[in-house]
Design an enzyme around this catalytic site. Sequence first.
Site, short mmCIF file in Angstrom:
data_model
loop_
_atom_site.label_atom_id
_atom_site.label_comp_id
_atom_site.label_asym_id
_atom_site.label_seq_id
_atom_site.Cartn_x
_atom_site.Cartn_y
_atom_site.Cartn_z
N GLU A 211 78.31 -19.29 -33.51
CA GLU A 211 77.72 -20.49 -34.09
C GLU A 211 76.37 -20.68 -33.42
O GLU A 211 76.29 -21.17 -32.29
CB GLU A 211 78.64 -21.69 -33.88
CG GLU A 211 80.00 -21.57 -34.55
CD GLU A 211 79.90 -21.52 -36.07
OE1 GLU A 211 78.89 -21.97 -36.62
OE2 GLU A 211 80.84 -21.02 -36.71
N CYS A 245 72.06 -28.58 -33.24
CA CYS A 245 71.79 -27.28 -33.86
C CYS A 245 71.49 -27.40 -35.35
O CYS A 245 70.84 -26.52 -35.92
CB CYS A 245 72.95 -26.32 -33.63
SG CYS A 245 74.53 -26.87 -34.33
#
Length: 458
Positions: A211, A245
């Site tokens: 991720e 993110c």
Amino acid sequence: MLTFAPTRDLIDRQRQFFASGQTKDVNFRRQQLQKLKTAIKQNTPAILAALNADLHKPEFECYFELSVIQDIDHALGNLKSWVKPKKVKTPLTYFPSVAKIIPEPLGVVLIIGPWNYPFSLMISPLIGAIAAGNCAVLKPSEIAPATSKVVSDIITATFEPEYIAVVEGGVETSQELLEQKFDHIFFTGGTRVGRIIMEAAAKHLTPVTLELGGKSPCIVDRDVNLTTAARRIIWGKFINAGQTCIAPDYLLVDRAIKSDLLVEIKQCIADFYGDNPALSPDYARIINQNQFDRLTALLPDEDILVGGQINRDELYIAPTVINNVALDAPVMQEEIFGPILPVVEYDDLDSALAIINSRPKPLALYIFSRNKDIQKRIIQATSSGGVCINDTIMQVGVNELPFGGVGDSGIGSYHGVSSFETFSHHKSVLKRFFFWELNWRFAPYKGKLEQVKKMVTG
């Protein structure tokens, strides 16, 4: 925290426990999820304090990380259906037979967490690992030391280390862990470290979930509600001081409405954080001086529409919006991961799409437009981990939506059933019976060729 080094001894202990078969029992998994939920609730004050110590997070934003409780509830409510074998059809030529797919745990998994959401992004994949029936080793980020300790304290007090263990430490600890053979590695962090993780995993043929991140673009079409768009963009960009993110990394704004949007954005920042955000109780800080120095190097000498103030001693960078940003500017060359928002204008949608497609595929893409044709066109013309229309960040909260990247922004996905699937192997099982036999496949083949041709080619 474990008192011994993270070596093969720990992995062997977990493999022995996994081999006992206890983790495969669905009731055992449910009990462990419930224990985790109880532990999180009991330790909420310590979790909030740790997040504030590491990132100066407002208590309101700290509670976003406690949404993992909802993830646990979702897993508890759906686990029986997730583990149930799924029957599939078999061809007539296989008669008599049945076929099914059985999800089974992978074994011993490694979960490496990030520093920006150091609690939730450590616990969320763990929920999937527990639900799928695995043992797990957790490596929290040493860059968020207070939260790392809280995670260690909670896990150590809740689970036996041969089932779930926490290993704290820096780069050397991570390297030592990566030398071991795991059945899966789940990593959340930056692309550079993601490459290191993948290279280490390849030596053991260990599958990975990465991720990562990237420069998530936010397209603002002329057909929008400017006030609402500004509020949703600014909220998504500046929560956690931009250290998210999937935060909008840069704006691509239709030239026709850019000036009006910037007016709204400037007002919105003032509404959210006051005339001096440094005094706002609702604004976080940069994680450390290394990140602070990296971010301040991206600030230009001109065209700062709002913000730009910094204080290294307090790790403070004001919510900053930069106008008239060139595509080759330093701030457009890497993921920002901080409270700096560049604004790029476009004359037509094709040019905006060309900018997006000239860069690595992002983790998220944001579209602000009422026009359904434009929404559809952008989705079809671009590739990204996920898309959110007329809002930011909120897509991550939908458990039924897989969360993950594509290309440079990541490999694999999780959340909800996707977390369960990520930490499971889907074993295919075909069962034949003895009461009937079609002899078409056995030698001698004389006289059977035409039959096989018809079966194979139709």
